[in-house]
Design an enzyme around this catalytic site. Structure first.
Site, PDB file in Angstrom:
ATOM      1  N   ILE A 315       5.352  -3.614  -3.146  1.00 50.60           N
ATOM      2  CA  ILE A 315       6.032  -4.167  -4.317  1.00 50.60           C
ATOM      3  C   ILE A 315       6.866  -5.365  -3.872  1.00 50.60           C
ATOM      4  O   ILE A 315       7.257  -5.486  -2.718  1.00 50.60           O
ATOM      5  CB  ILE A 315       6.906  -3.120  -5.047  1.00 50.60           C
ATOM      6  CG1 ILE A 315       7.677  -2.237  -4.062  1.00 50.60           C
ATOM      7  CG2 ILE A 315       6.094  -2.284  -5.986  1.00 50.60           C
ATOM      8  CD1 ILE A 315       8.516  -1.183  -4.723  1.00 50.60           C
ATOM      9  N   GLU A 316       7.094  -6.255  -4.809  1.00 50.82           N
ATOM     10  CA  GLU A 316       7.641  -7.567  -4.479  1.00 50.82           C
ATOM     11  C   GLU A 316       9.021  -7.516  -3.861  1.00 50.82           C
ATOM     12  O   GLU A 316       9.439  -8.443  -3.168  1.00 50.82           O
ATOM     13  CB  GLU A 316       7.673  -8.448  -5.739  1.00 50.82           C
ATOM     14  CG  GLU A 316       8.608  -7.939  -6.831  1.00 50.82           C
ATOM     15  CD  GLU A 316       8.215  -8.452  -8.195  1.00 50.82           C
ATOM     16  OE1 GLU A 316       8.966  -9.278  -8.741  1.00 50.82           O
ATOM     17  OE2 GLU A 316       7.174  -8.028  -8.722  1.00 50.82           O
TER      18      GLU A 316
END
Length: 510
Positions: A315-316
């Site tokens: 995830i970012e």
């Protein structure tokens, strides 16, 4: 802290590190900013920079700056956590700019390194491209912050550097030399890049921490921002890990927590069908990213099947592996395998290191463009959507076919449409291009668009309708409800198992 804030010049550029739901948000420092303005009128005319969304959709985070006169300009990656700031932007009470979160993170790193801006492909063909909106999101925003250039015959965007006067970051600990450690936080985000940018510009760095410890207490590899970059430390003994409360060490990878014993089936038939059909696109062994919203249902399908070991989750916010959390806790994972800085994570995405991503879809159009950032004259910002969708080898968009008033039922392996939605989502032209179909074709990406009644694939000739749901009529329920005509060859029926009552089916194995 009052004296520090009172001394800030009018128009000071203030960069804040943090993410929605209270993740690494320096809430007490932000509260001090708000209090100083409301009581003394300073600081005012701020340019506020934040790479990810911040706040609680009410009072905290970026909401602290949402007072007329306090902020002149906002350059943000994501806005939906601050409805008050959105309202100011909509009424042109400030200059509103939206930038991809990764590009903005990398720009801060470039500013900190003294380089002449960020040169990248990220944003080409989207609303950030100056051939479209240049990231400007209201009439008050007039300055060009992004320019189109050519390097070695290739189009690139240059995100122009700006001066940073104040950086606001957060950690768990500071030692007496000012070294900051985020060791018990669920992410590092862009704290180092934000601090470095301020120091390069001759500005100040303010760090909020839970506790100050003696020199030597922090292990060197636990330090995320060294003390020579930090000017002021604000200890907050009651600092929560997120807006949801106390510290859970498993979210920082420092202790094990048991996964939930069960993963309740999705009750909404639209989300259920979309998640199951999208899960067909999973690739064994792939590095995968999941976005917020309907696309996160694919992660829930994987969890219910017990298939997490078949994929590498990212995830970012910089997290790899673990059990992904949802809702306001999106961006956090329990028992993560690794936690990197956001800048390093976006390097991975920008460089093509992501095999596939599952992202939301508010609108799509005839060219395969997708909008998730512009709604009814308002902005939400792309977050990491642009960085991720442009870098992944395979992109799967997930969304409902239409909206507002749609009534659907599923039973006996078929979808029945009792009432069509009032708002069409498959339109001639999206309100804002957050994903460019033309650029995707040029890059050779595989792109799939999944709705509950139809699935489409992007081809060089246009969008092809590949699947329809059992029980729907192609002309009546799909083609007549679109503002453009897709390529129709021989669409197949979607799996009937996806259209049973959600409580009865988790779907076939991927």
């Amino acid at each position: 802290m009052k004296q520090v804030l009172a001394g800030l010049r009018e128009g000071a550029v203030t960069a804040v590190s943090g993410a929605g739901g209270g993740l690494l948000e320096p809430e007490e420092v932000l509260r001090c900013f708000e209090e100083a303005f409301l009581q003394g009128g300073q600081p005012r005319g701020i340019t506020l920079v934040h790479t990810l969304g911040m706040g609680d959709r009410q009072d905290k985070g970026i909401n602290r700056f949402a007072h007329e006169g306090m902020v002149k300009r906002v350059i943000g990656g994501h806005w939906i956590w601050s409805p008050r700031m959105l309202a100011l932007a909509q009424h042109n009470k400030l200059e509103a700019y939206c930038m991809p979160s990764g590009a903005l993170t990398h720009l801060l790193r470039e500013i900190g390194a003294g380089r002449p801006g960020l040169f990248t492909h990220v944003g080409l063909g989207t609303f950030v491209d100056p051939r479209h909106q240049g990231g400007r999101c209201n009439e008050a925003a007039q300055e060009e912050l992004v320019e189109l250039m050519q390097i070695d015959g290739q189009d690139v965007l240059r995100y122009r550097p700006f001066k940073v006067d104040v950086a606001v970051i957060r950690g768990t600990y500071a030692d007496e030399n000012g070294n900051i450690s985020a060791v018990e936080e669920p992410a590092d985000l862009d704290s180092y890049a934000v601090a470095l940018a301020a120091k390069r510009c001759g500005g100040i760095v303010i760090a909020q921490v839970r506790e100050v410890v003696p020199v030597g207490k922090l292990r060197p590899r636990e330090v995320s921002v060294p003390g020579n970059l930090v000017d002021f430390v604000l200890p907050c003994p009651d600092q929560p890990q997120t807006y949801h409360g106390r510290y859970d060490v498993s979210l920082a990878g420092l202790g094990e927590s048991q996964p939930e014993a069960t993963h309740p089936p999705e009750r909404d038939p639209v989300r259920h069908a979309v998640a199951l059909r999208a899960a067909e696109e999973l690739i064994d062994g792939a590095s995968v990213n999941f976005g917020f919203g309907m696309s996160s249902g694919v992660a829930e399908v994987i969890a219910r099947r017990g298939d997490a070991s078949r994929y590498w989750f990212t995830i970012e916010q910089g997290v790899h592996g673990g059990r992904l959390l949802t809702g306001d806790m999106f961006g956090i994972a329990a028992n993560p395998a690794a936690i990197l800085s956001a800048a390093e994570q976006f390097d991975l995405y920008s460089g093509g290191g992501l095999d596939q991503t599952f992202l939301g879809m508010a609108e799509m159009d005839a060219e395969g463009n997708v909008n998730v950032s512009h709604f009814g004259g308002q902005i939400s910002g792309p977050g990491g959507f642009i960085d991720i969708s442009q870098g992944a080898q395979k992109v799967v968009f997930c969304g409902s076919f239409d909206a507002k008033g749609t009534r659907l039922t599923v039973a006996d392996g078929a979808l029945t449409i009792q009432r069509h939605g009032e708002v069409r989502k498959l339109v001639k032209k999206v309100a804002g291009i957050t994903f460019s179909g033309k650029e995707a074709v040029r890059r050779g990406q595989e792109v799939i668009y999944v709705t509950e009644r139809a699935v489409f694939r992007l081809t060089p000739e246009g969008l092809e309708l590949t699947d329809i749901a059992p029980g729907v009529d192609l002309e009546r329920d799909i083609l007549s409800r679109m503002d453009f005509k897709p390529i129709v060859r021989a669409p197949r029926l979607m799996n009937a198992a996806y259209f049973c009552e959600p409580a009865d089916a988790a779907g076939p194995a991927a």
